[in-house]
Scaffold this motif. Structure first.
Motif, short mmCIF file in Angstrom:
data_model
loop_
_atom_site.label_atom_id
_atom_site.label_comp_id
_atom_site.label_asym_id
_atom_site.label_seq_id
_atom_site.Cartn_x
_atom_site.Cartn_y
_atom_site.Cartn_z
N GLU A 134 31.19 36.07 44.11
CA GLU A 134 32.62 36.29 44.29
C GLU A 134 32.99 37.68 43.82
OE1 GLU A 134 35.35 34.53 41.21
OE2 GLU A 134 33.53 33.45 40.62
N THR A 135 34.23 38.07 44.12
CA THR A 135 34.79 39.32 43.61
C THR A 135 36.14 38.99 42.98
OG1 THR A 135 35.96 39.84 45.67
CG2 THR A 135 33.72 40.71 45.44
N PHE A 136 36.60 39.90 42.15
CA PHE A 136 37.94 39.78 41.59
C PHE A 136 38.45 41.18 41.27
CE2 PHE A 136 35.06 39.50 38.03
CZ PHE A 136 35.66 40.22 37.01
N GLU A 137 39.76 41.31 41.15
CA GLU A 137 40.38 42.60 40.87
C GLU A 137 41.10 42.54 39.53
OE1 GLU A 137 42.94 43.70 44.13
OE2 GLU A 137 41.29 43.65 45.57
N VAL A 138 41.08 43.67 38.83
CA VAL A 138 41.74 43.80 37.53
C VAL A 138 42.62 45.04 37.59
CG1 VAL A 138 41.43 44.05 35.03
CG2 VAL A 138 39.74 42.76 36.37
N PRO A 139 43.87 44.97 37.12
CA PRO A 139 44.71 46.16 37.09
C PRO A 139 44.05 47.30 36.30
CG PRO A 139 46.03 44.21 36.67
CD PRO A 139 44.59 43.78 36.63
N LEU A 140 44.04 48.49 36.88
CA LEU A 140 43.42 49.63 36.23
C LEU A 140 44.02 49.89 34.85
CD1 LEU A 140 41.50 52.09 36.34
CD2 LEU A 140 43.38 53.36 37.39
N PRO A 167 37.70 40.89 28.22
CA PRO A 167 38.04 39.60 28.82
C PRO A 167 39.16 39.77 29.85
CG PRO A 167 38.30 39.55 26.41
CD PRO A 167 38.08 40.97 26.82
N TRP A 168 39.01 39.11 30.98
CA TRP A 168 40.06 39.10 32.01
C TRP A 168 40.07 37.72 32.66
CZ3 TRP A 168 44.35 41.16 33.54
CH2 TRP A 168 44.84 40.86 34.80
N GLN A 169 41.16 36.98 32.43
CA GLN A 169 41.30 35.63 32.94
C GLN A 169 40.06 34.83 32.56
OE1 GLN A 169 42.43 36.29 37.04
NE2 GLN A 169 44.50 36.89 36.46
#
Length: 192
Positions: A134-140, A167-169
């Motif tokens: 999978e992929t995911f996006e994180v705010p810069l 950590p992100w989500q």
């Protein structure tokens, strides 16, 4: 932050330190990754991949698209772009490479060159399920903020070395991938 603001802060003349990497005894095997920054109307986001769980090395870990340099790659930038296309389906002509970060040596024996590339959003990704789950996006802006970087210290060769975690989500970005983010963040917030 938009692309113009990013470029103004990234391309500066001050010297920026880099995070400590793994001290290889010999030259590392050449590899490259792309740090894909997606331009949305009001925000920049960074794309991460989750490596396929069945992979022998680093299965299930968070990474940037990339891999080892092949004989057909004339440059490491070509490696990063080829791997990005193979893993998540972004054609090289859609990527605007704006710079790179220092090479980073890994415990697995690679010397990785991270390239920074901008892409117009939204993305229509095609994942190679043999390589990427999978992929995911994180705010810069979240990634650049040092307050979001957790540090775990380990002892290596009688020296204390930081291992970064972001950590992100439900995801935990760590290791070399987090070090790449950390090195990028130094261009904006210095070495804190």
């Amino acid at each position: 932050m938009n692309k113009s603001e990013f470029l103004r802060q990234f391309h500066h003349i001050r010297l920026v330190n880099k995070e400590p990497d793994f001290p290889l005894k010999n030259s590392g095997k050449p590899a490259a990754v792309l740090i894909p920054i997606v331009q949305y109307q009001n925000e920049l986001k960074v794309v991460f991949t989750v490596r396929a769980k069945h992979l022998k090395h680093h299965g299930g870990q968070i990474s940037f698209p990339g891999g080892k340099q092949e004989q057909t790659d004339k440059t490491l930038m070509q490696t990063a772009l080829r791997e990005t296309y193979e893993e998540i389906g972004i054609p090289p002509e859609k990527v605007d490479i704006v710079g790179s970060l220092p090479k980073y040596r890994t415990v697995s024996g690679y010397e990785v060159s991270p390239y920074i590339g901008f892409l117009p959003g939204p993305l229509n990704l095609v994942l190679d399920k043999n390589e990427v789950d999978e992929t995911f996006e994180v705010p810069l802006m979240f990634l650049l903020n040092h307050q979001n970087h957790l540090i775990h210290w380990i002892k290596r060769n009688n020296d204390h070395t930081p291992i970064y975690f972001i950590p992100w989500q439900q995801h935990n970005i760590w290791g070399a991938t987090a070090a790449f983010v950390r090195n990028l963040s130094h261009h904006f917030y210095g070495n804190k």
